[in-house]
Design an enzyme around this catalytic site. Structure first.
Site, PDB file in Angstrom:
ATOM      1  N   ASN A  10      42.889  26.519  40.904  1.00  0.00           N
ATOM      2  CA  ASN A  10      44.087  26.956  40.096  1.00  0.00           C
ATOM      3  C   ASN A  10      44.043  26.119  38.876  1.00  0.00           C
ATOM      4  OD1 ASN A  10      46.355  27.935  39.148  1.00  0.00           O
ATOM      5  ND2 ASN A  10      47.725  27.750  41.271  1.00  0.00           N
ATOM      6  N   LYS A  17      43.861  22.095  39.533  1.00  0.00           N
ATOM      7  CA  LYS A  17      44.640  21.923  41.009  1.00  0.00           C
ATOM      8  C   LYS A  17      43.729  22.773  41.852  1.00  0.00           C
ATOM      9  CE  LYS A  17      49.563  21.778  39.058  1.00  0.00           C
ATOM     10  NZ  LYS A  17      50.468  22.812  39.057  1.00  0.00           N
ATOM     11  N   ARG A  91      42.514  31.706  41.174  1.00  0.00           N
ATOM     12  CA  ARG A  91      43.703  32.083  40.581  1.00  0.00           C
ATOM     13  C   ARG A  91      43.310  32.643  38.924  1.00  0.00           C
ATOM     14  NH1 ARG A  91      49.245  30.607  40.635  1.00  0.00           N
ATOM     15  NH2 ARG A  91      50.401  32.021  39.273  1.00  0.00           N
ATOM     16  N   HIS A 179      52.687  35.769  37.495  1.00  0.00           N
ATOM     17  CA  HIS A 179      53.133  34.975  38.715  1.00  0.00           C
ATOM     18  C   HIS A 179      53.368  35.867  39.920  1.00  0.00           C
ATOM     19  CE1 HIS A 179      56.052  32.814  35.650  1.00  0.00           C
ATOM     20  NE2 HIS A 179      55.046  31.941  36.020  1.00  0.00           N
ATOM     21  N   HIS A 202      61.170  33.618  39.413  1.00  0.00           N
ATOM     22  CA  HIS A 202      60.352  32.377  39.383  1.00  0.00           C
ATOM     23  C   HIS A 202      60.305  31.782  38.324  1.00  0.00           C
ATOM     24  CE1 HIS A 202      56.167  30.629  40.267  1.00  0.00           C
ATOM     25  NE2 HIS A 202      56.558  30.160  39.001  1.00  0.00           N
ATOM     26  N   LEU A 203      61.049  30.600  38.249  1.00  0.00           N
ATOM     27  CA  LEU A 203      61.454  29.883  37.107  1.00  0.00           C
ATOM     28  C   LEU A 203      60.667  28.503  37.102  1.00  0.00           C
ATOM     29  CD1 LEU A 203      65.491  30.192  37.584  1.00  0.00           C
ATOM     30  CD2 LEU A 203      63.376  31.791  36.457  1.00  0.00           C
ATOM     31  N   GLY A 204      59.656  28.533  36.415  1.00  0.00           N
ATOM     32  CA  GLY A 204      58.850  27.167  36.482  1.00  0.00           C
ATOM     33  C   GLY A 204      58.741  26.865  34.683  1.00  0.00           C
ATOM     34  N   ASN A 205      57.635  26.123  34.411  1.00  0.00           N
ATOM     35  CA  ASN A 205      57.591  26.090  32.894  1.00  0.00           C
ATOM     36  C   ASN A 205      57.398  27.466  32.636  1.00  0.00           C
ATOM     37  OD1 ASN A 205      57.472  23.378  32.112  1.00  0.00           O
ATOM     38  ND2 ASN A 205      55.545  23.085  33.221  1.00  0.00           N
ATOM     39  N   ARG A 235      57.981  29.364  25.681  1.00  0.00           N
ATOM     40  CA  ARG A 235      57.529  30.872  25.102  1.00  0.00           C
ATOM     41  C   ARG A 235      58.890  31.348  24.656  1.00  0.00           C
ATOM     42  NH1 ARG A 235      54.292  31.709  30.464  1.00  0.00           N
ATOM     43  NH2 ARG A 235      52.978  29.857  30.496  1.00  0.00           N
ATOM     44  N   ILE A 333      62.019  24.873  38.609  1.00  0.00           N
ATOM     45  CA  ILE A 333      63.534  24.947  38.180  1.00  0.00           C
ATOM     46  C   ILE A 333      64.055  25.757  39.258  1.00  0.00           C
ATOM     47  CG2 ILE A 333      65.085  25.929  36.480  1.00  0.00           C
ATOM     48  CD1 ILE A 333      63.124  25.582  34.485  1.00  0.00           C
ATOM     49  N   GLU A 335      63.464  25.939  42.238  1.00  0.00           N
ATOM     50  CA  GLU A 335      63.685  25.254  43.652  1.00  0.00           C
ATOM     51  C   GLU A 335      64.637  24.063  43.626  1.00  0.00           C
ATOM     52  OE1 GLU A 335      59.792  24.094  45.079  1.00  0.00           O
ATOM     53  OE2 GLU A 335      59.275  26.018  44.127  1.00  0.00           O
ATOM     54  N   GLU A 384      51.311  29.795  46.935  1.00  0.00           N
ATOM     55  CA  GLU A 384      50.446  30.486  46.127  1.00  0.00           C
ATOM     56  C   GLU A 384      48.966  30.389  46.946  1.00  0.00           C
ATOM     57  OE1 GLU A 384      52.080  28.718  42.914  1.00  0.00           O
ATOM     58  OE2 GLU A 384      52.356  30.808  41.722  1.00  0.00           O
TER      59      GLU A 384
HETATM   60  P1  ADP Z   1      54.735  25.316  36.318  1.00  0.00           P
HETATM   61  O1  ADP Z   1      55.126  26.736  35.988  1.00  0.00           O
HETATM   62  O2  ADP Z   1      53.986  24.598  35.423  1.00  0.00           O
HETATM   63  O3  ADP Z   1      53.889  25.636  37.618  1.00  0.00           O
HETATM   64  P2  ADP Z   1      56.795  24.251  37.695  1.00  0.00           P
HETATM   65  O4  ADP Z   1      57.088  25.293  38.585  1.00  0.00           O
HETATM   66  O5  ADP Z   1      56.323  22.885  38.279  1.00  0.00           O
HETATM   67  O6  ADP Z   1      56.042  24.620  36.443  1.00  0.00           O
HETATM   68  O7  ADP Z   1      58.268  23.795  37.075  1.00  0.00           O
HETATM   69  C1  ADP Z   1      58.204  22.949  36.076  1.00  0.00           C
HETATM   70  C2  ADP Z   1      59.827  22.981  35.559  1.00  0.00           C
HETATM   71  O8  ADP Z   1      60.663  22.610  36.834  1.00  0.00           O
HETATM   72  C3  ADP Z   1      60.299  21.950  34.603  1.00  0.00           C
HETATM   73  O9  ADP Z   1      61.144  22.443  33.671  1.00  0.00           O
HETATM   74  C4  ADP Z   1      60.867  20.843  35.422  1.00  0.00           C
HETATM   75  O10 ADP Z   1      61.965  20.252  34.464  1.00  0.00           O
HETATM   76  C5  ADP Z   1      61.413  21.362  36.415  1.00  0.00           C
HETATM   77  N1  ADP Z   1      61.937  20.776  37.505  1.00  0.00           N
HETATM   78  C6  ADP Z   1      61.035  20.158  38.518  1.00  0.00           C
HETATM   79  N2  ADP Z   1      61.712  19.215  39.038  1.00  0.00           N
HETATM   80  C7  ADP Z   1      63.283  19.388  38.847  1.00  0.00           C
HETATM   81  C8  ADP Z   1      64.413  18.806  39.547  1.00  0.00           C
HETATM   82  N3  ADP Z   1      64.440  17.928  40.398  1.00  0.00           N
HETATM   83  N4  ADP Z   1      65.458  19.066  38.833  1.00  0.00           N
HETATM   84  C9  ADP Z   1      65.424  20.007  37.577  1.00  0.00           C
HETATM   85  N5  ADP Z   1      64.447  20.597  37.182  1.00  0.00           N
HETATM   86  C10 ADP Z   1      63.051  20.349  37.817  1.00  0.00           C
END
Ligand code: ADP
Length: 398
Positions: A10, A17, A91, A179, A202-205, A235, A333, A335, A384
């Site tokens: 990935n 990764k 992936r 995603h 799905h709230l990540g980067n 974005r 985010i 989680e 995933e």
């Molecule tokens: P990616 O899309 O790169 O896989 P992730 O799913 O790892 O990203 O999510 C990254 C986001 O999660 C970042 O905005 C980070 O600040 C947020 N995040 C990770 N741990 C925490 C935490 N303990 N509290 C708040 N936000 C967090």
């Protein structure tokens, strides 16, 4: 089939990764996982840890290029310290309009997917590079591609179609979503009790939302590329096309070629916008939450824009689904950021979404809705790599 070690790859813009799963008699178990991070720097990280979390490799090598980074991974996996992979799953964000099924990778398939780089311009080049290297460095081992767009193939035409002239639609311009492997893994984890009307955020980067009916994607926020949909770390998400044209014209005033101007616009829309653009501070939610504590108004605005946009999308997906049984938060985010979940759900009581603040005060898997909430709200980490292993095993059996 006794034991089949499957390697999952990935790759991101500055990291690769990987994980290795053992598959025997229908059971899957993770043997180890690792990453090379900091590609393009003198002080990268290379680590591998076993399923119990014990570090097996922990190095800080110079990682000037992707080639150096992936060679490290390949040489570790070829050593006698680890079981040799017998299949590899990759992936891939998007294979364009012609590659929509997960399948065995051939050099011709890689060329075909590469021709649609514009559909995921930030993700495709590195993934393509790793696929070619994996075929070269692991000769004779079958490689399979697992597409994020695969889960979204069930969207109806009305969700897929973009309101543009047909000539562009015929070039494959439509909503594909991203995603997908994460969404699939949430549905998989909910089985056999997948609610009829489900929304997953799905709230990540990168961030997106999907409306899922009976386990199948009905609609999703990301569009042709992962830049569309809700605002995310760097974005824009969906935006008035006039804004992009305004910025493009500004850039063009000082840029020689149209292609160079388009490339710069892409950087603005995909790498400099979103939480980073609005806050002028960071794309990382943890940094923004810290800044909010010290009264930083721009950080507050960026986060408000994020949670407000997500609430709007949830509202429109409830309308599409004709109701809602369950809302799931996932991604870094989703989680971990207790405040984001609370802020997103704060205005959604009318839709039957009522959080329990005490239950929400947690990180990782949990039910966080109130006892009397008509809609169940859950936090479920994605799985995933496991999904990719499942696809690889299925495809190997064909
Ligand atoms: P990616 O899309 O790169 O896989 P992730 O799913 O790892 O990203 O999510 C990254 C986001 O999660 C970042 O905005 C980070 O600040 C947020 N995040 C990770 N741990 C925490 C935490 N303990 N509290 C708040 N936000 C967090």
């Amino acid at each position: 089939m006794s034991s089949l070690p499957v390697l999952v790859l990935n790759s991101g813009s500055s990291s690769i990764k990987f994980s290795v799963y053992e598959s025997a008699h229908g059971d899957r178990s993770k043997l180890f996982e690792g990453a090379v991070d900091g590609i393009g720097t003198d002080l990268g990280k290379f680590w591998i840890k076993d399923a119990a979390g014990k570090k097996l490799v922990d190095q800080t090598p110079a990682l000037p290029t992707r080639a150096v980074a992936f060679a490290l991974v390949a040489s570790a996996l070829h050593s006698s310290d680890f079981p040799a992979p017998q299949a590899i799953g990759h992936r891939m964000v998007s294979g364009g309009p012609t590659v929509q099924e997960n399948q065995r990778i051939t050099p011709e398939l890689i060329d075909e997917m590469e021709s649609y780089t514009a559909f995921a311009p930030l993700h495709t080049p590195i993934a393509i590079y790793i696929m070619r290297e994996a075929l070269r460095l692991f000769p004779g081992i079958p490689n399979f591609v697992c597409l994020d767009t695969y889960f979204h193939r069930t969207m109806p035409e009305v969700a897929k179609h973009m309101p543009i002239p047909d000539e562009y639609t015929e070039m494959g311009v439509r909503r594909y979503g991203a995603h997908g492997v994460s969404y699939e893994s949430i549905v998989y984890q909910l089985e056999p009790k997948v609610p009829e009307k489900l929304i997953v955020a799905h709230l990540g980067n990168g961030a997106s939302i999907s409306a899922i009916r009976n386990g199948q994607c009905l609609d999703t926020s990301m569009g042709l590329t992962p830049t569309g949909g809700i605002i995310s770390g760097t974005r824009t998400g969906d935006i008035d096309p006039g804004v992009l044209l305004f910025i493009l014209r500004k850039i063009a005033e000082t840029t020689e070629s149209a292609t160079a101007a388009a490339d710069q616009l892409e950087i603005v829309a995909s790498k400099k916008a979103g939480l980073l653009g609005v806050s002028g501070l960071s794309n990382d939610m943890r940094d923004l939450r810290e800044a909010i504590k010290t009264g930083n108004a721009k950080a507050r605005l960026a986060v408000d824009k994020f949670t407000w946009t997500i609430a709007k999308w949830i509202g429109s997906f409830v309308a599409e689904l004709g109701g809602l049984d369950m809302l799931v938060f996932t991604g870094g985010i989703g989680e971990n950021d207790i405040a984001s979940r609370a802020e997103i759900c704060a205005g959604l009581g009318a839709l039957g979404i009522v959080l329990d603040p005490a239950r929400n005060n947690t990180r990782g898997e949990a039910v966080i809705s109130a006892e009397n909430s008509p809609v169940t709200v859950r936090v479920i980490p994605p799985a995933e790599d496991l999904m990719i292993v499942n696809h690889v095993i299925r495809l190997m059996g064909k």
